[in-house]
Motif scaffolding. Structure first.
Motif, mmCIF file in Angstrom:
data_model
loop_
_atom_site.group_PDB
_atom_site.id
_atom_site.type_symbol
_atom_site.label_atom_id
_atom_site.label_comp_id
_atom_site.label_asym_id
_atom_site.label_seq_id
_atom_site.Cartn_x
_atom_site.Cartn_y
_atom_site.Cartn_z
ATOM 1 N N VAL A 43 0.860 -1.180 0.000
ATOM 2 C CA VAL A 43 0.000 0.000 0.000
ATOM 3 C C VAL A 43 0.894 1.227 0.000
ATOM 4 C CG1 VAL A 43 -1.767 1.284 1.237
ATOM 5 C CG2 VAL A 43 -1.820 -1.211 1.202
ATOM 6 N N ARG A 52 -3.215 3.425 -2.846
ATOM 7 C CA ARG A 52 -3.431 2.344 -3.801
ATOM 8 C C ARG A 52 -2.618 1.138 -3.355
ATOM 9 N NH1 ARG A 52 -2.900 7.036 -7.102
ATOM 10 N NH2 ARG A 52 -4.689 7.393 -8.455
ATOM 11 N N ARG A 53 -3.048 -0.018 -3.818
ATOM 12 C CA ARG A 53 -2.320 -1.251 -3.500
ATOM 13 C C ARG A 53 -1.631 -1.721 -4.773
ATOM 14 N NH1 ARG A 53 -2.385 -5.134 0.618
ATOM 15 N NH2 ARG A 53 -3.967 -4.001 1.793
ATOM 16 N N PHE A 54 -0.346 -1.862 -4.717
ATOM 17 C CA PHE A 54 0.443 -2.192 -5.910
ATOM 18 C C PHE A 54 0.994 -3.603 -5.809
ATOM 19 C CE2 PHE A 54 0.535 2.405 -5.842
ATOM 20 C CZ PHE A 54 0.276 2.708 -7.162
ATOM 21 N N ARG B 361 8.784 1.438 -3.851
ATOM 22 C CA ARG B 361 8.174 2.467 -3.002
ATOM 23 C C ARG B 361 8.722 3.853 -3.319
ATOM 24 N NH1 ARG B 361 5.022 1.187 1.192
ATOM 25 N NH2 ARG B 361 4.946 -0.992 1.879
ATOM 26 N N LEU B 364 7.141 5.075 -6.582
ATOM 27 C CA LEU B 364 5.737 5.474 -6.510
ATOM 28 C C LEU B 364 5.551 6.740 -5.684
ATOM 29 C CD1 LEU B 364 4.178 1.955 -6.015
ATOM 30 C CD2 LEU B 364 4.103 3.350 -8.055
ATOM 31 N N CYS B 419 -10.053 -4.698 2.590
ATOM 32 C CA CYS B 419 -9.278 -3.689 1.854
ATOM 33 C C CYS B 419 -10.075 -3.286 0.629
ATOM 34 C CB CYS B 419 -7.915 -4.246 1.440
ATOM 35 S SG CYS B 419 -6.968 -3.091 0.429
ATOM 36 N N LEU B 421 -9.025 -0.700 -1.320
ATOM 37 C CA LEU B 421 -8.167 0.135 -2.162
ATOM 38 C C LEU B 421 -8.132 -0.419 -3.579
ATOM 39 C CD1 LEU B 421 -5.164 0.643 0.275
ATOM 40 C CD2 LEU B 421 -7.070 2.180 -0.137
ATOM 41 N N SER B 422 -7.941 0.463 -4.521
ATOM 42 C CA SER B 422 -7.802 0.008 -5.904
ATOM 43 C C SER B 422 -6.463 -0.712 -6.059
ATOM 44 C CB SER B 422 -7.877 1.196 -6.858
ATOM 45 O OG SER B 422 -6.855 2.117 -6.569
ATOM 46 N N ARG B 423 -6.459 -1.736 -6.883
ATOM 47 C CA ARG B 423 -5.258 -2.567 -7.048
ATOM 48 C C ARG B 423 -4.659 -2.344 -8.426
ATOM 49 N NH1 ARG B 423 -7.409 -8.356 -5.604
ATOM 50 N NH2 ARG B 423 -9.199 -7.634 -6.796
ATOM 51 N N HIS B 424 -3.361 -2.244 -8.452
ATOM 52 C CA HIS B 424 -2.673 -1.917 -9.697
ATOM 53 C C HIS B 424 -1.421 -2.768 -9.844
ATOM 54 C CE1 HIS B 424 -5.244 1.621 -10.072
ATOM 55 N NE2 HIS B 424 -5.050 1.782 -8.784
ATOM 56 N N ILE B 425 -0.998 -2.887 -11.078
ATOM 57 C CA ILE B 425 0.201 -3.644 -11.416
ATOM 58 C C ILE B 425 1.384 -2.676 -11.531
ATOM 59 C CG2 ILE B 425 1.323 -4.941 -13.263
ATOM 60 C CD1 ILE B 425 -0.583 -6.733 -12.036
ATOM 61 N N VAL B 426 2.488 -3.063 -10.932
ATOM 62 C CA VAL B 426 3.747 -2.353 -11.182
ATOM 63 C C VAL B 426 4.567 -3.262 -12.090
ATOM 64 C CG1 VAL B 426 5.792 -1.346 -10.171
ATOM 65 C CG2 VAL B 426 3.656 -1.249 -8.946
#
Lengths: 79, 486
Positions: A43, A52-54, B361, B364, B419, B421-426
């Motif tokens: 997070v 956001r959660r990555f 981290r 981002l 949770c 929160l929106s989930r995204h790909i790194v």
């Protein structure tokens, strides 16, 4: 060199060592923190103030020598 | 107001845009045709032109043949905004005293041709995609529950009324992901994804997002041509702090040391000029180098190898770890070979690396980079003109099938407990290659770089953007070192 009678390690032996070394280093890189992030995400509060959660995913790895290839499917369990 | 010929033909009775227009003017009606001589005067030849439509002088006159039209062939009129009150000469000047003009200028204005390049020589600059929406619109709550029901019932008819009609994108109820994975799954999870489509830009390119809600961040909103071109900004090299020149105390001492060590072993004219440039620089001050203890500096250069142990280096996240591997080992010459015929541990050296999670981290949280960071993938498509079909456009990583599939798989996976929160790909893109550090000699490094696929490839390839991250320096197995095992 004198101890082994002037013989140098053969190619197969060197390939083995190269592979062991590169895997040992990648094992350090893909540490527990990374595996945890892979499975459950991290997070991060982004600069726009939204949390956001990555989930990191490795898509490409460009490198030399096929014997140094790290197979992510063996190391990393699927999320 | 601009109207096209196609609009005219559908809304009104097709006007005879030929010599009739001229005839109308001559017969007293209010239609004026300004025509290029070499251009065809048929309606077909007018396809690429704009008609300037001016309201009829009297509201009682409703037939379109009484409107005023100026068919303008000049290049300026193609892009320029038309002004409703644009002056139209009431009558063509028939006899003008032009004896004061040169022969070239005496040509009647009606026959003057504004020269312009043919179409094949005209170039259009690259253009970013159309922006998604304003922030205020994006923050509107999305009626997810109603949408899920509507989507299930309207999946056969995407043209029906759409609850997001107020949004500036086209919303379709049936996205590709919906068809491939199944509607029931979405309804069960209460996660219906929509198809958000941006307007087409002037090349016919548009983006298509498949997500539950409109993207919360549009990296291409502020994209300019400057961001992706190769032009190097002179401000891209920030001033370095004095600590950057360690072990040299200041910039001038560093330049002198650089000249001494890297300028070649022999004196030369070029080397002498380099020295003159250093000494002749307005920023050069003799006080800077007068009290430098050069022996100490050179000693530090030669022996201060454990830079990674500095507290400052640890703060940046670099770590040092000894690497040990097991190698097959057999002491053939020894009599008791069976006792030693087991793998032996061999320590290669120190492995310098950074934690991947800390690099992610840091990335981002970097306000300079996050503006262009694509959190969500999209399908990039091309639909030229009035063509009903679209063509997939491949280029960026965040519009690739691999990224979209990974994003979909993530969205379909069960979320973390409690949770929302929106989930995204790194998207991590790793690259490693051994590099030589010197022109002569065998000093090499083997770094691993980390790039992020969420960034545009144009920015990744631009060195001044600083988008490559050092992750580790790999160690190598040397033959001479291994021979010590025997």
């Amino acid at each position: 060199m004198a101890q082994n009678g002037g013989k140098t390690p053969n190619t197969a032996f060197m390939t083995f060592c190269h592979r062991e070394l590169i895997h040992a280093q990648w094992k350090i890189l893909l540490d527990d923190d990374f595996l945890e992030a892979w499975k459950h995400g991290i997070v991060v509060t982004c600069c726009d103030g939204i949390q956001r959660r990555f989930y990191p995913r490795i898509f490409t790895h460009s490198g030399d020598y096929p014997e140094k290839c790290v197979c992510c499917h063996q190391v990393l369990p699927h999320a | 107001m601009f109207v096209s010929v196609a609009d005219l033909s559908t809304k009104y009775t097709p006007l005879p845009i030929t010599s009739d227009l001229v005839t109308n003017r001559r017969s007293g009606s209010q239609v004026l045709l300004r025509r290029r001589r070499r251009c065809g005067s048929t309606a077909k030849g007018l396809d690429c032109m704009h008609l300037l439509m001016i309201p009829p002088p009297s509201p009682t006159i409703s037939h379109p043949s009484h409107l005023w039209f100026v068919v303008n062939f000049s290049s300026e009129s193609l892009n320029a905004e038309a002004k409703p009150g644009q002056a139209i000469p009431p009558e063509l000047p028939t006899e003008v005293d032009d004896t004061h003009l040169t022969m070239m200028e005496r040509r009647p204005w009606t026959h003057r041709v504004i020269r312009r390049l043919p179409w094949r020589y005209r170039d259009m600059l690259p253009q970013a995609g159309q922006p998604l929406a304003t922030n205020s619109q994006l923050q509107n709550p999305m009626p997810t529950q109603e949408l899920s029901i509507a989507t299930a019932s309207q999946s056969q008819n995407p043209q029906t009324e759409n609850p997001l009609a107020g949004y500036p994108y086209v919303v379709e109820s049936t996205g590709s992901g919906l068809r491939s994975i199944g509607t029931s799954l979405y309804i069960a999870a209460n996660r219906i994804r929509q198809c958000f489509r941006t307007p087409r830009n002037k090349f016919g390119l548009y983006r298509e997002y498949t997500s539950e809600a409109p993207p919360s961040h549009d990296p291409e909103e502020n994209a300019t041509l400057q961001d992706i071109c190769d032009e190097v900004n002179s401000n891209d090299h920030p001033d370095l702090s004095p600590e950057s020149y360690y072990p040299y105390p200041n910039f001038n001492a560093f330049r002198l040391g650089d000249w001494y060590w890297n300028g070649g072993p022999q004196k030369s004219q070029a080397s002498f000029k380099d020295l003159l440039d250093i000494v002749g620089d307005p920023q050069f001050s003799p006080d800077n180098i007068r009290d430098v203890q050069w022996d100490k500096v050179n000693h530090a250069l030669a022996h201060d190898l454990d830079w990674i142990d500095d507290d400052e280096a640890k703060q940046t996240g670099w770590e040092k770890m000894p690497i040990t591997i097991l190698v097959p080992f057999q002491r053939r010459c020894n009599a008791d070979s069976n006792t030693n015929a087991s793998p032996q541990e061999y320590t290669v050296g120190n492995f310098y690396h950074r934690s991947l999670v800390s690099v992610i981290r840091e990335k981002l949280s970097n306000p300079d980079h996050v503006e262009h960071f694509h959190y969500e993938p999209y399908a990039f498509k091309w639909q030229p003109g009035s063509s009903p079909d679209s063509v997939d456009v491949y280029g960026e990583f965040y519009s690739s099938k691999a990224f979209i599939d990974a994003h979909e798989a993530l969205q379909n996976s069960p979320p973390e407990p409690e949770c929302r929160l929106s989930r995204h790909i790194v998207a991590l893109m790793l690259y490693s290659d051994s590099t030589h550090l010197t022109s002569f000699g065998d000093a090499t490094l083997w770094p691993i770089y980390l790039y992020f696929g969420n960034e545009s490839k144009y920015r990744r390839c631009k060195p001044s953007c600083h988008l490559g991250n050092h992750v580790a320096y790999l160690q190598k197995v040397g033959k001479s070192v291994l021979c010590c095992l025997w």
